[in-house]
Design an enzyme around this catalytic site. Structure first.
Site, PDB file in Angstrom:
ATOM      1  N   THR A 202       0.824  -1.216   0.000  1.00 34.61           N
ATOM      2  CA  THR A 202       0.000   0.000   0.000  1.00 34.61           C
ATOM      3  C   THR A 202       0.850   1.255   0.000  1.00 34.61           C
ATOM      4  O   THR A 202       1.985   1.262   0.467  1.00 34.61           O
ATOM      5  CB  THR A 202      -0.932   0.038   1.225  1.00 34.61           C
ATOM      6  OG1 THR A 202      -0.141  -0.015   2.414  1.00 34.61           O
ATOM      7  CG2 THR A 202      -1.918  -1.112   1.199  1.00 34.61           C
TER       8      THR A 202
ATOM      9  N   ASN B 101       1.119   4.699   1.740  1.00 32.51           N
ATOM     10  CA  ASN B 101       0.667   5.251   3.021  1.00 32.51           C
ATOM     11  C   ASN B 101       0.572   6.766   2.938  1.00 32.51           C
ATOM     12  O   ASN B 101       1.563   7.439   2.626  1.00 32.51           O
ATOM     13  CB  ASN B 101       1.638   4.856   4.134  1.00 32.51           C
ATOM     14  CG  ASN B 101       1.734   3.359   4.303  1.00 32.51           C
ATOM     15  OD1 ASN B 101       0.722   2.661   4.242  1.00 32.51           O
ATOM     16  ND2 ASN B 101       2.936   2.844   4.498  1.00 32.51           N
TER      17      ASN B 101
ATOM     18  N   GLU C 137      -4.335   4.130   3.637  1.00 27.99           N
ATOM     19  CA  GLU C 137      -3.480   3.191   2.921  1.00 27.99           C
ATOM     20  C   GLU C 137      -4.160   2.749   1.632  1.00 27.99           C
ATOM     21  O   GLU C 137      -5.254   2.164   1.671  1.00 27.99           O
ATOM     22  CB  GLU C 137      -3.184   1.979   3.799  1.00 27.99           C
ATOM     23  CG  GLU C 137      -2.488   2.349   5.110  1.00 27.99           C
ATOM     24  CD  GLU C 137      -2.297   1.156   6.027  1.00 27.99           C
ATOM     25  OE1 GLU C 137      -1.255   0.489   5.907  1.00 27.99           O
ATOM     26  OE2 GLU C 137      -3.201   0.894   6.835  1.00 27.99           O
TER      27      GLU C 137
END
Length: 332
Positions: free
Chosen positions: A217, A219, A264
């Site tokens: 992901t 962030n 995320e």
């Protein structure tokens, strides 16, 4: 004869920097946080007046939000901070924007000084357009009626736009949209905006746990006062000039560390390094609330289901308005 649009959207952040190309123009005045459907009624009225003329059409707005200036301990969450707001004004088709610093000294200006010194002497406006609830000057003495009278006295036109209501006859407001974000009612928030709410954020380094789970992901840190309900969302993300579909989790990761809130984003079918890049994230739909799972395996199984649901939501995406179509580069 058609109005000749400026070849380049012009932005000024002070009266001293106001470009001569916008002088004599039609000004839409307001805070315009969110540039929602109610705000666009004001902007559209200004654009309509400019049609068939050579008058430039521009917006006058203010930063920071007046309520934040007068009550700094409770700042107002901005649906569209300054950069995003000017982007929206550009997409709406205006020729430029004047973003004036809002201070207590500015707020203390007499209403007649605002009209004479700013509207007449500096901007040399031909017409002013505001919403029904716009007030200006010390003690909010500059009412819509005051502005009408001033226009008649000084020779510029004034148009006051009535309140814009939704399909349930409720007034459209930035406050309502913030409340909708806080309850996870993204569909309602986006409907009032007339486009999918978006934000910009730079990708931060994280603990890289998502990579181990098969879901790397990006962030993103959200402002501390962001009211968005923590949960799972379907998103469209712009990186440079490229669009990506994705699914996002906004929250504290209760299955793991229950730490500081992060947004995320997992981009479908994407490979590459995003660290340090700025993403523009359009929040399309709310899928579910944040949950704590008994194991990483249970979490991954749910993430698989979330991804499928997000893909389905994004595959059937339809523009909410012409503005939404332009923002998301959707096919008409």
């Amino acid at each position: 004869m058609s109005r000749t649009s400026s070849p380049e959207f012009k932005i000024a952040e002070s009266l001293e920097a106001f470009p001569s190309a916008l002088k004599g123009g039609i000004v839409a005045i307001g805070n315009f946080d969110g540039v929602h459907r109610g705000h666009r009624a004001v902007l559209d009225a200004a654009l309509g007046l400019g049609h068939g003329t050579h008058h430039p059409v521009f917006a006058m707005s203010f930063e920071p939000h007046p309520r934040t200036v007068f009550n700094p301990s409770k700042p107002v969450f901005r649906l569209t901070p300054a950069v995003q707001k000017t982007d929206m004004l550009r997409v709406c088709g205006l020729d430029g924007a004047l973003i004036l610093p809002f201070t207590k000294e500015f707020a203390a200006m007499e209403a007649n000084a605002f009209v004479q010194d700013i509207l007449i002497d500096t901007l040399e406006i031909s017409h002013a357009v505001t919403g029904y609830d716009f007030h200006f000057g010390r003690a909010r003495q500059g009412t819509p009626d005051y502005l009408r009278t001033a226009g008649a006295t000084h020779g510029f036109g004034v148009t006051i736009v009535h309140r814009e209501e939704d399909e349930s006859a409720e007034v459209i407001s930035s406050s309502r949209i913030r409340e909708n974000l806080g309850t996870g009612d993204i569909a309602e928030a986006n409907a009032l905006l007339g486009y999918r709410w978006f934000f910009d954020a730079e990708v931060q380094h994280g603990d890289k746990r998502g990579r181990d789970l098969g879901y790397p992901t990006a962030n993103l840190r959200m402002p501390e006062d962001c009211p968005l309900l923590q949960g799972i969302y379907a998103v469209k993300v712009k990186l440079g000039d490229t669009w990506h579909d994705g699914v996002a989790s906004y929250g504290r990761r209760p299955t793991f560390d229950n730490g500081a809130a992060l947004f995320e984003v997992f981009l479908f079918d994407f490979e590459g390094d995003l660290y340090g890049k700025t993403l523009r994230v359009h929040v399309v739909s709310y899928l579910r609330g944040e949950e704590k799972f008994d194991s990483a395996e249970a979490l991954v199984a749910q993430m698989d289901r979330d991804s499928e649901e997000a893909r389905a939501a994004l595959a059937s995406l339809q523009p909410l308005s012409e503005i939404d179509l332009k923002l998301l580069d959707l096919a008409p």
